[in-house]
Enzyme design. Structure first.
Site, short mmCIF file in Angstrom:
data_model
loop_
_atom_site.label_atom_id
_atom_site.label_comp_id
_atom_site.label_asym_id
_atom_site.label_seq_id
_atom_site.Cartn_x
_atom_site.Cartn_y
_atom_site.Cartn_z
N LYS A 89 0.81 -1.22 0.00
CA LYS A 89 0.00 0.00 0.00
C LYS A 89 0.85 1.28 0.00
O LYS A 89 0.55 2.20 -0.75
CB LYS A 89 -0.93 -0.01 1.22
CG LYS A 89 -1.97 1.08 1.20
CD LYS A 89 -3.15 0.73 2.07
CE LYS A 89 -2.76 0.63 3.54
NZ LYS A 89 -2.56 1.96 4.16
N ARG A 98 -9.64 4.60 9.17
CA ARG A 98 -9.39 3.21 9.55
C ARG A 98 -10.68 2.47 9.87
O ARG A 98 -10.68 1.25 9.93
CB ARG A 98 -8.54 3.17 10.83
CG ARG A 98 -7.10 3.07 10.55
CD ARG A 98 -6.28 2.68 11.76
NE ARG A 98 -4.89 3.00 11.48
CZ ARG A 98 -4.16 2.40 10.57
NH1 ARG A 98 -4.66 1.41 9.87
NH2 ARG A 98 -2.93 2.77 10.35
N ARG A 101 10.41 -13.11 4.31
CA ARG A 101 11.40 -12.05 4.55
C ARG A 101 12.42 -12.50 5.60
O ARG A 101 12.08 -13.16 6.58
CB ARG A 101 10.71 -10.77 5.00
CG ARG A 101 9.60 -10.36 4.03
CD ARG A 101 9.36 -8.91 4.01
NE ARG A 101 9.01 -8.37 5.32
CZ ARG A 101 8.78 -7.09 5.53
NH1 ARG A 101 8.88 -6.23 4.54
NH2 ARG A 101 8.47 -6.67 6.73
N ARG A 155 12.07 -11.93 11.55
CA ARG A 155 11.52 -11.10 12.63
C ARG A 155 10.19 -11.69 13.09
O ARG A 155 9.47 -12.30 12.31
CB ARG A 155 11.29 -9.67 12.12
CG ARG A 155 12.57 -8.93 11.79
CD ARG A 155 12.26 -7.58 11.18
NE ARG A 155 11.28 -6.86 12.00
CZ ARG A 155 10.34 -6.04 11.53
NH1 ARG A 155 10.24 -5.83 10.24
NH2 ARG A 155 9.52 -5.43 12.34
N ARG A 182 -2.63 -10.43 12.08
CA ARG A 182 -2.78 -9.05 11.60
C ARG A 182 -3.84 -8.98 10.49
O ARG A 182 -4.59 -8.02 10.40
CB ARG A 182 -1.45 -8.51 11.09
CG ARG A 182 -0.51 -8.08 12.21
CD ARG A 182 0.89 -7.82 11.70
NE ARG A 182 0.96 -6.71 10.76
CZ ARG A 182 1.92 -6.56 9.86
NH1 ARG A 182 2.88 -7.47 9.74
NH2 ARG A 182 1.93 -5.52 9.06
#
Ligand code: ZN
Length: 217
Positions: free
Chosen positions: A13, A88, A127, A160, A171
């Site tokens: 985004k 939001r 990642r 991470r 999430r």
């Protein structure tokens, strides 16, 4: 044009917001940027927000809304803007609608970046971050020459906590809960357009731009 961009974590985004805003020659207005500008500029709202952040609390809606209002009143936002990170939720969307009505305008379009959960997980869970220099690699899309070792500095790569599959799935659930009502709010207003956000970044930008052009015609 006055545009809002929504999309799940991992949809790219921030990058799309940058590209679309620059194609349209309008400012990209993100809540992160507004917070930073107010805090570093030492405005009253910035001091207020910093107090909450320093205590580890969420910045209340009223403070965020007041910052957005100030930002939208600036000269460069009069011919249009692209909002990223605001609204939001439906309550904020209603406030924004009222705010723009007060300014004598309204939103033109809301673009929703659409990407399925498994694709987001594939992007984010692959990642790997270098412990020494912080560079981010990806096991599929940008792998280092030797597995687990940073090409740039020879440091050790690790995953991470934010990039773990369980964290990402959580999430995404939170995002769906918050955003589904927002998306239906804008669908009811007749200004929601979905943009397929899979594939190369430039192609996603092109899809978004063709939605915007279709609207402008
Ligand atoms: Zn490194």
């Amino acid at each position: 044009m006055r545009v809002v961009l929504v999309g799940p974590p991992g949809a790219g985004k921030g990058t799309q917001a940058q590209f679309i805003a620059s194609h349209l020659s309008i400012p990209k207005i993100s809540t992160g940027d507004i917070f930073r500008a107010n805090v570093s500029g030492g405005t009253e709202l910035g001091k207020l927000a910093k107090g909450f952040m320093d205590r580890g609390d969420l910045v209340p809606d009223e403070v965020t809304i007041a910052m957005v209002r100030d930002r939208l009143a600036e000269d460069d936002a009069q011919e249009g803007f692209l909002l990223d990170g605001f609204p939001r939720n439906v309550a904020q969307a209603e406030v924004l609608k009222k705010m723009l009505t007060d300014f004598g305008t309204g939103l033109d379009l809301v673009l929703e970046l659409v990407v399925d959960d498994d694709e987001v997980v594939r992007r984010l869970a692959g990642r790997r971050t270098c412990r020494s220099c912080g560079k981010v690699w990806h096991v599929d899309f940008d792998p280092p020459k030797a597995e687990g070792i940073c090409d740039a500095c020879g440091g050790e790569l690790f995953q991470r906590d934010d990039d773990r599959e369980e964290t990402i799935r959580h999430r995404l659930e939170v995002y769906q809960e918050q955003t589904a009502p927002l998306v239906s709010f804008y669908a009811d207003e007749g200004i929601l357009r979905g943009v397929d956000a899979t594939g190369p970044v430039e192609e996603v930008t092109q899809r978004a731009m063709s939605e915007l052009r279709r609207f402008a015609d």
